[in-house]
Design an enzyme around this catalytic site. Structure first.
Site, PDB file in Angstrom:
ATOM      1  N   GLN A  15       0.820  -1.216   0.000  1.00  0.00           N
ATOM      2  CA  GLN A  15       0.000   0.000   0.000  1.00  0.00           C
ATOM      3  C   GLN A  15       0.855   1.267   0.000  1.00  0.00           C
ATOM      4  O   GLN A  15       0.330   2.372   0.038  1.00  0.00           O
ATOM      5  CB  GLN A  15      -0.923  -0.007   1.229  1.00  0.00           C
ATOM      6  CG  GLN A  15      -1.891  -1.180   1.214  1.00  0.00           C
ATOM      7  CD  GLN A  15      -2.505  -1.473   2.584  1.00  0.00           C
ATOM      8  OE1 GLN A  15      -2.312  -0.739   3.552  1.00  0.00           O
ATOM      9  NE2 GLN A  15      -3.269  -2.543   2.665  1.00  0.00           N
ATOM     10  N   HIS A  47      -0.602  -0.306   5.614  1.00  0.00           N
ATOM     11  CA  HIS A  47      -1.043   0.719   6.578  1.00  0.00           C
ATOM     12  C   HIS A  47      -0.039   1.846   6.795  1.00  0.00           C
ATOM     13  O   HIS A  47       0.551   1.974   7.865  1.00  0.00           O
ATOM     14  CB  HIS A  47      -1.387   0.060   7.932  1.00  0.00           C
ATOM     15  CG  HIS A  47      -2.365  -1.063   7.791  1.00  0.00           C
ATOM     16  ND1 HIS A  47      -2.702  -1.882   8.837  1.00  0.00           N
ATOM     17  CD2 HIS A  47      -3.084  -1.504   6.732  1.00  0.00           C
ATOM     18  CE1 HIS A  47      -3.581  -2.786   8.424  1.00  0.00           C
ATOM     19  NE2 HIS A  47      -3.827  -2.570   7.143  1.00  0.00           N
ATOM     20  N   GLU A  80     -13.951   3.007  11.612  1.00  0.00           N
ATOM     21  CA  GLU A  80     -14.351   3.978  12.633  1.00  0.00           C
ATOM     22  C   GLU A  80     -14.247   5.421  12.148  1.00  0.00           C
ATOM     23  O   GLU A  80     -13.409   5.748  11.321  1.00  0.00           O
ATOM     24  CB  GLU A  80     -13.428   3.852  13.860  1.00  0.00           C
ATOM     25  CG  GLU A  80     -13.489   2.503  14.533  1.00  0.00           C
ATOM     26  CD  GLU A  80     -12.558   2.407  15.734  1.00  0.00           C
ATOM     27  OE1 GLU A  80     -11.765   3.350  15.964  1.00  0.00           O
ATOM     28  OE2 GLU A  80     -12.642   1.387  16.443  1.00  0.00           O
ATOM     29  N   TYR A  93      -6.902   5.171  21.126  1.00  0.00           N
ATOM     30  CA  TYR A  93      -8.079   4.728  20.360  1.00  0.00           C
ATOM     31  C   TYR A  93      -8.246   3.200  20.350  1.00  0.00           C
ATOM     32  O   TYR A  93      -9.120   2.679  19.655  1.00  0.00           O
ATOM     33  CB  TYR A  93      -8.067   5.387  18.969  1.00  0.00           C
ATOM     34  CG  TYR A  93      -8.346   6.864  19.167  1.00  0.00           C
ATOM     35  CD1 TYR A  93      -9.651   7.342  19.191  1.00  0.00           C
ATOM     36  CD2 TYR A  93      -7.327   7.741  19.521  1.00  0.00           C
ATOM     37  CE1 TYR A  93      -9.920   8.668  19.502  1.00  0.00           C
ATOM     38  CE2 TYR A  93      -7.583   9.065  19.842  1.00  0.00           C
ATOM     39  CZ  TYR A  93      -8.875   9.527  19.833  1.00  0.00           C
ATOM     40  OH  TYR A  93      -9.151  10.822  20.175  1.00  0.00           O
ATOM     41  N   TYR A 142      -9.852 -11.068   9.094  1.00  0.00           N
ATOM     42  CA  TYR A 142     -10.398 -11.182   7.739  1.00  0.00           C
ATOM     43  C   TYR A 142     -10.926 -12.581   7.443  1.00  0.00           C
ATOM     44  O   TYR A 142     -11.892 -12.748   6.725  1.00  0.00           O
ATOM     45  CB  TYR A 142      -9.330 -10.825   6.700  1.00  0.00           C
ATOM     46  CG  TYR A 142      -9.052  -9.341   6.630  1.00  0.00           C
ATOM     47  CD1 TYR A 142     -10.022  -8.458   6.150  1.00  0.00           C
ATOM     48  CD2 TYR A 142      -7.839  -8.812   7.047  1.00  0.00           C
ATOM     49  CE1 TYR A 142      -9.784  -7.100   6.103  1.00  0.00           C
ATOM     50  CE2 TYR A 142      -7.598  -7.451   6.998  1.00  0.00           C
ATOM     51  CZ  TYR A 142      -8.573  -6.595   6.527  1.00  0.00           C
ATOM     52  OH  TYR A 142      -8.336  -5.252   6.468  1.00  0.00           O
TER      53      TYR A 142
END
Ligand code: HEC
Length: 487
Positions: A194, A268, A360, A370, A381
């Protein structure tokens, strides 16, 4: 009713003794390794239907709940059962975590069934699309020539900057033409998973100082003797520089992590910038490292606050705390891909991808935790559970969460004048669901949620522009579109 009871016994016979249900040590199935969809298929579907449509046990997807409709109610129904009516109490057979995963699974299927009969605003270029408060025309801004566009920024002279993930910074001229040559000499990015060239934003005083900020995956490739493929080391980094004669110049590093915190994970990366009162806020996702999101000595899974030149503000929440990185503003994040500020009260919001379930929307507060991966509304997954914990003292609750996941990407408050009935609403992009959602948040509660665009492509970013229109970056087809009001 006897019939139901017998069916329960039949279904569970290998591992029940008498009327109390216990897992047999030797022959019984090892539930702990099972995926939730397989547990459902083998132990619930015979009564509730393969598609959860109901049978001897009720439908679990018609939105009607005999014993309450909240997640907690469903959890209790599964855990406590109702043997009288033929519903097995699964407590003690399935773990708490598995029952929680089962609730997520039922929610996914319930949602799937609900949207099946619904119609959504699916736009077509040049045609009118109707939504609750405004109708819009969906206009192509850049239709061809972009590959994996990731972020879009607006310059005061009408030009736009677009990042392409492979590492190219492109200019869209004021007349809408895509400049053929990318900006030369931009920082080298490591294209991995990513990662790549991600965020771009001009400084709020760009007109006078010319600064442009970039967020990307920095790193190196390490050749390993005897191995064909090099080992990749990456971490999210932030630089600023200027564009002169279509070249990147005057570069300064704003954030570069310690070498020890570079990882071979391709997941990420985060980025997304917010400028506010001389500070720059940005994100680094947890890089697939799960628990390191809770480690204040590691940059992964954190939101940062720096002065715009990269210095650490003295009043950051963890300044002076032993072992903590002083640039951290908040922690316990998984994979945030959206960040924006509410101009009414200065509150910063993020959206983050959960695992399977549990995306979220959060209000970001200094020093706050958090909760990832200790608490979450999602599961793994593959359908194995993560945890049954969704709340814990000292950890923040989201403003809202999505089960099933929509794959949130891009977040923008609408500050313009062209869509007056959308003023200050939040626009949330969704990759997987190919949506733009409009949320109205009042006193940190979502009071309206509407899908205003669906199924044209994966939504990478949505942003309001100085011209008052709303721009959307799509991936597959790779293009930039604009929403202009008709009502
Ligand atoms: C032998 C049949 C049978 C099996 C097996 C069974 N159920 Fe049930 N289930 C029922 C019946 C009958 C009810 C309705 C009980 C009642 O009215 O109180 C029910 C109720 C429920 C409810 C509450 C529904 C409501 O309207 O509030 C949930 C949730 C549920 N089951 C989930 C499951 C799950 C998950 C499994 C598998 C792990 C499972 N059930 C296995 C028969 C079964």
């Amino acid at each position: 009713m006897m019939f139901s009871k017998l069916r329960v016994l039949a279904a569970l016979s290998p591992f029940i003794i008498g009327s109390s249900l216990v897992v047999a040590d030797d022959k019984g199935p090892d539930f702990s390794k099972m995926k939730v969809q397989d547990i459902f298929g083998q132990y619930c579907a015979n009564c509730h239907g393969v598609k959860l449509e109901g049978g001897q046990g009720g439908s679990l997807i018609d939105g009607e709940w005999k014993h309450g409709s909240s997640d907690e109610d469903l959890f209790r129904s599964i855990a406590k059962g109702n043997l009288e009516l033929g519903m097995t109490p699964w407590e003690g057979i399935l773990s708490q975590d598995q029952i929680r995963a089962m609730v997520i699974f039922i929610r996914e299927k319930e949602k799937e069934a609900k949207v099946k009969g619904m119609s959504f605003p699916v736009p077509e270029p040049g045609k009118l699309t109707k939504t609750q408060h405004h109708d819009y025309i969906f206009e192509m801004v850049v239709e061809k020539g972009l590959e994996n566009p990731w972020a879009l920024a607006f310059l005061p002279d009408g030009r736009k900057l677009v990042t392409e993930k492979a590492g190219r910074l492109r200019v869209v001229e004021a007349d809408g033409r895509l400049s053929p040559e990318p900006v030369a000499d931009t920082p080298k990015v490591i294209l991995h998973g990513q990662g790549g060239l991600l965020e771009v934003a001009p400084h709020p005083d760009y007109a006078s100082n010319g600064w442009i900020y970039l967020g990307f995956s920095d790193g190196w490739r390490e050749e390993i003797p005897g191995k064909k493929k090099p080992k990749i080391h990456t971490q999210t980094a932030v630089v600023r520089g200027r564009i002169k004669d279509n070249a990147w110049v005057d570069q300064e590093w704003i954030y570069k992590a310690d070498k020890a915190h570079y990882t071979s994970s391709g997941a990420h990366f985060g980025t997304r910038f917010v400028f506010d009162q001389g500070y720059l806020y940005f994100i680094i996702g947890e890089r697939g490292g799960l628990k390191i999101a809770q480690d204040l000595g590691n940059p992964a899974g954190k939101i940062f606050r720096l002065h715009e030149d990269g210095r650490v503000p003295k009043d950051n929440p963890f300044v002076g705390k032993e072992g903590a990185l002083p640039a951290i503003w908040s922690y316990g994040h998984r994979n945030p891909q959206g960040l924006d500020i509410d101009s009414r009260d200065g509150r910063i919001y993020n959206t983050e991808h959960g695992p399977r379930g549990g995306d979220e929307l959060n209000v970001i507060m200094p020093g706050a935790n958090y909760g990832w991966p200790v608490i979450t509304y999602g599961m793994n997954y593959d359908g194995t559970p993560m945890t049954s914990e969704t709340h814990r003292k000292g950890m923040e609750q989201p403003v809202t969460h999505w089960v099933p996941s929509i794959a949130t990407c891009g977040l923008s408050f609408y500050r313009g004048e062209k869509f007056p009935k959308w003023k200050n609403d939040l626009f949330v992009g969704a990759l997987k669901q190919k949506e733009v959602r409009r949320l109205r948040v009042v006193d940190q509660e979502v009071v309206e949620e509407e899908i205003i665009l669906k199924d044209y492509g994966r939504v990478r970013d949505v942003t309001d522009a100085p011209d008052g229109f709303i721009y959307v970056i799509l991936n597959g087809p790779d293009c930039i579109v604009r929403l202009t009001p008709q009502r």
